[in-house]
Design a protein around this motif. Structure first.
Motif, PDB file in Angstrom:
ATOM      1  N   UNK A 126       0.988  -0.950   0.178  1.00 40.56           N
ATOM      2  CA  UNK A 126      -0.117  -0.026   0.054  1.00 40.56           C
ATOM      3  C   UNK A 126       0.759   1.248  -0.025  1.00 40.56           C
ATOM      4  N   UNK A 127       1.982   1.242   0.845  1.00 45.47           N
ATOM      5  CA  UNK A 127       2.887   2.394   0.858  1.00 45.47           C
ATOM      6  C   UNK A 127       3.650   2.635  -0.226  1.00 45.47           C
ATOM      7  N   UNK A 128       4.214   1.418  -0.893  1.00 45.50           N
ATOM      8  CA  UNK A 128       5.033   1.595  -2.094  1.00 45.50           C
ATOM      9  C   UNK A 128       4.365   1.986  -3.242  1.00 45.50           C
ATOM     10  N   UNK A 129       3.127   1.354  -3.485  1.00 44.02           N
ATOM     11  CA  UNK A 129       2.349   1.669  -4.735  1.00 44.02           C
ATOM     12  C   UNK A 129       2.147   3.225  -4.893  1.00 44.02           C
ATOM     13  N   UNK A 130       2.145   3.891  -3.709  1.00 38.92           N
ATOM     14  CA  UNK A 130       1.717   5.609  -3.793  1.00 38.92           C
ATOM     15  C   UNK A 130       2.840   6.305  -4.609  1.00 38.92           C
ATOM     16  N   UNK A 131       4.110   5.781  -4.618  1.00 40.79           N
ATOM     17  CA  UNK A 131       4.922   6.578  -5.514  1.00 40.79           C
ATOM     18  C   UNK A 131       4.747   6.695  -7.008  1.00 40.79           C
ATOM     19  N   UNK A 132       4.190   5.686  -7.413  1.00 40.47           N
ATOM     20  CA  UNK A 132       3.831   5.597  -8.682  1.00 40.47           C
ATOM     21  C   UNK A 132       2.545   6.452  -9.062  1.00 40.47           C
ATOM     22  N   UNK A 133       1.756   6.285  -8.101  1.00 46.52           N
ATOM     23  CA  UNK A 133       0.522   7.151  -8.337  1.00 46.52           C
ATOM     24  C   UNK A 133       0.590   8.673  -8.462  1.00 46.52           C
ATOM     25  N   UNK A 134       1.628   9.092  -7.697  1.00 41.38           N
ATOM     26  CA  UNK A 134       2.124  10.459  -7.745  1.00 41.38           C
ATOM     27  C   UNK A 134       2.427  10.881  -9.327  1.00 41.38           C
ATOM     28  N   UNK A 135       3.484  10.076  -9.688  1.00 42.64           N
ATOM     29  CA  UNK A 135       3.913  10.743 -10.981  1.00 42.64           C
ATOM     30  C   UNK A 135       2.886  10.313 -12.000  1.00 42.64           C
ATOM     31  N   UNK A 136       1.941   9.400 -11.945  1.00 41.32           N
ATOM     32  CA  UNK A 136       1.017   9.203 -13.011  1.00 41.32           C
ATOM     33  C   UNK A 136       0.093  10.282 -13.166  1.00 41.32           C
ATOM     34  N   UNK A 137      -0.497  10.775 -11.793  1.00 42.75           N
ATOM     35  CA  UNK A 137      -1.468  11.960 -11.585  1.00 42.75           C
ATOM     36  C   UNK A 137      -0.709  13.289 -12.230  1.00 42.75           C
ATOM     37  N   UNK A 138       0.471  13.481 -11.718  1.00 40.84           N
ATOM     38  CA  UNK A 138       1.009  14.473 -12.089  1.00 40.84           C
ATOM     39  C   UNK A 138       1.175  14.679 -13.545  1.00 40.84           C
ATOM     40  N   UNK A 139       1.658  13.584 -14.124  1.00 35.88           N
ATOM     41  CA  UNK A 139       2.137  13.670 -15.723  1.00 35.88           C
ATOM     42  C   UNK A 139       0.370  14.004 -16.436  1.00 35.88           C
ATOM     43  N   UNK A 140      -0.613  13.042 -15.758  1.00 37.40           N
ATOM     44  CA  UNK A 140      -1.651  13.336 -16.485  1.00 37.40           C
ATOM     45  C   UNK A 140      -2.385  15.033 -16.438  1.00 37.40           C
ATOM     46  N   UNK A 141      -2.109  15.433 -15.305  1.00 39.29           N
ATOM     47  CA  UNK A 141      -2.588  17.058 -14.931  1.00 39.29           C
ATOM     48  C   UNK A 141      -1.773  17.666 -15.897  1.00 39.29           C
ATOM     49  N   UNK A 142      -0.531  17.644 -16.153  1.00 34.67           N
ATOM     50  CA  UNK A 142       0.202  18.499 -17.131  1.00 34.67           C
ATOM     51  C   UNK A 142      -0.317  18.235 -18.558  1.00 34.67           C
ATOM     52  N   UNK A 143      -0.367  17.041 -19.124  1.00 37.86           N
ATOM     53  CA  UNK A 143      -0.899  16.709 -20.440  1.00 37.86           C
ATOM     54  C   UNK A 143      -1.924  17.456 -20.621  1.00 37.86           C
ATOM     55  N   UNK A 144      -3.221  17.311 -19.569  1.00 34.75           N
ATOM     56  CA  UNK A 144      -4.432  17.694 -19.831  1.00 34.75           C
ATOM     57  C   UNK A 144      -4.342  19.546 -20.042  1.00 34.75           C
ATOM     58  N   UNK A 145      -3.413  19.900 -19.266  1.00 31.24           N
ATOM     59  CA  UNK A 145      -3.070  21.352 -19.205  1.00 31.24           C
ATOM     60  C   UNK A 145      -2.508  21.802 -20.385  1.00 31.24           C
ATOM     61  N   UNK A 146      -1.830  20.807 -21.065  1.00 29.56           N
ATOM     62  CA  UNK A 146      -1.044  21.057 -22.372  1.00 29.56           C
ATOM     63  C   UNK A 146      -2.313  20.987 -23.539  1.00 29.56           C
ATOM     64  N   UNK A 147      -3.548  20.476 -23.125  1.00 31.39           N
ATOM     65  CA  UNK A 147      -4.388  20.346 -24.343  1.00 31.39           C
ATOM     66  C   UNK A 147      -4.559  18.822 -24.520  1.00 31.39           C
TER      67      UNK A 147
END
Ligand code: ADP
Ligand code: ASP
Ligand code: MG
Length: 400
Positions: free
Chosen positions: A67-88
């Motif tokens: 549960x703990x370790x899986x959090x690291x990858x969730x952070x990056x996936x969400x951040x990248x998706x937020x950025x790509x969305x922002x880029x259109x």
């Protein structure tokens, strides 16, 4: 056209790096390909989480570790998706569960059992970029699981296989697969291509550039796998079927595994069933036993030696406590395993002699040896590890 791209820890190590990744993903989308991106945690993040857990407990429950370790990858996936969305670019981030990655229940080392491809496919059909958190899945009873260190490579290959992607690109901090770790031998040469089997040996013998199980799965599912750098546009290395490679080199690469420990049992009774008892115990605990050497018995007793990953030494010690022969146990952490890998060995003799001569010339004592059709592995003292790699690299003229 469908492209799966996996970005490792250093490739998403800072917000600036994530911006660079987003640009590359956008470019791929613009070229007309559908894109599924698999991301690792930011570099150092997984280790940091492990350290935090270890500051509370030496032996934390594996379920909670997942549960703990899986959090690291969730952070990056969400951040990248937020950025790509922002880029259109319309983008959706998914955890392992949301991506339909079903695993067995072996926490921290789970195996992918199957991928329910409908989740990702539905979004791709709508034209979205899908960003999946690597390294994780969900068990049949809904528990979060992780796939072992370096497991985002496996996530990417498994997804590429399930979706029958045209290509699976593994982006990392080196240009591709080299004749040996370029951090140890700066003049190591990049390979244009390498067979699945050689890559499998290199990976399992310590070249952490690809997780071993990801190569295994790529071979099984015939995934078109390319390793390249996220820091430049250089051509990478294609990992492919042996038949596809025209010139088969005698030796393709040298690997070093520093995560090794040697276990020796002295004076074990030389009778049927002893080895079975020992290795059954270790297998039950999930210890990865590697080289095994048993001497010819003298006076009803024999010596048995084997290697295990250093980080499984405690587990080895514990699981052997009840074994009769355990009084004569010795452990040595100060060893490394150096290996020479090449499909050409199948049809040429003398490759092993060159390795032994080379180490002899450097005055390096070989403590254990094992061979297969396409590799020779030698266990030596850790202080000579990198010297041995450099000497072997020269001996087989791998920089030429
Ligand atoms: P990522 O975080 O992208 O998954 P890794 O650190 O797991 O990256 O793997 C990349 C590293 O693998 C490189 O920095 C390199 O030092 C190491 N490596 C070991 N052997 C090799 C090899 N034969 N070819 C290329 N890289 C290698
Ligand atoms: N973050 C995980 C690890 O460090 C998985 C990965 O990067 O592939 O092992
Ligand atoms: Mg890795």
């Amino acid at each position: 056209m469908l492209t799966v791209q996996k970005y490792g820890g250093t490739s998403v190590g800072t917000l600036e790096r994530i911006r660079e990744v987003a640009k590359r993903v956008a470019k791929t989308k613009e070229s007309g390909s559908d894109v599924v991106v698999v991301v690792s945690a930011m570099s150092g993040e997984t280790n940091k989480l492990i350290q935090m857990a270890n500051s509370f407990s030496e032996n934390p429950k594996r379920r909670e570790m997942d549960l703990l370790l899986s959090s690291g990858e969730r952070v990056t996936s969400a951040l990248l998706a937020i950025l790509l969305t922002e880029m259109g670019y319309e983008t959706i981030a998914m955890s392992g569960r949301q991506a339909g990655i079903i695993t067995d229940g072996v926490h921290t080392k789970a195996r992918i059992e199957h991928i329910d491809r409908t989740h990702i496919e539905k979004e791709l059909k709508k034209g979205l970029i899908v960003v999946v958190a690597g390294f994780q899945g969900i068990t049949e009873i809904g528990e979060v699981s992780t796939l072992g260190r370096g497991g985002s490579d496996l996530s990417a290959v498994a997804i590429a296989g399930a979706l029958e992607a045209d290509i699976c690109e593994i982006y990392t901090d080196v240009d591709g697969i080299y004749t040996t770790d370029p951090r140890i031998v700066p003049k190591a040469k990049k390979l244009k291509q390498i067979s699945y089997d050689e890559m499998l040996e290199l990976a399992s013998l310590g070249a952490k550039v690809l997780q071993t199980r990801s190569v295994e799965l790529a071979k099984k599912l015939n995934v078109n796998l390319v390793t390249r750098s996220s820091f430049n546009d250089n051509e990478g290395t294609l990992i492919t079927k042996e038949e596809g490679i025209m010139e088969k080199p005698l030796v393709s690469g040298i690997a070093i595994d520093k995560n090794q420990a040697r276990v020796t049992l002295r004076g074990v009774s030389d009778k049927p069933g002893i080895a079975a008892e020992i290795f059954r115990k270790l297998a039950d605990e999930g210890v990865n036993v590697d080289m095994i050497i048993q001497n010819v018995g003298v006076d009803g007793a024999t010596n048995l030696g084997f290697t295990v990953p250093q980080d499984e030494l405690e587990l080895t010690r514990k699981s052997m406590e009840e074994i009769e022969a355990s009084q004569s146990l010795e452990f040595d952490k100060h060893v490394v395993k150096v290996s020479v890998v090449g499909v050409g060995m199948k049809s040429h003799s003398g490759v092993a002699c060159t390795a032994f001569d080379t180490l002899a010339d450097e005055n390096i004592n070989i403590e254990m040896i094992s061979t297969s059709e396409i590799k020779i592995s030698m266990v030596i003292h850790e202080k000579y590890g990198e010297l041995a790699v450099r000497a072997l690299h020269d001996a087989y003229k791998l920089d030429k």
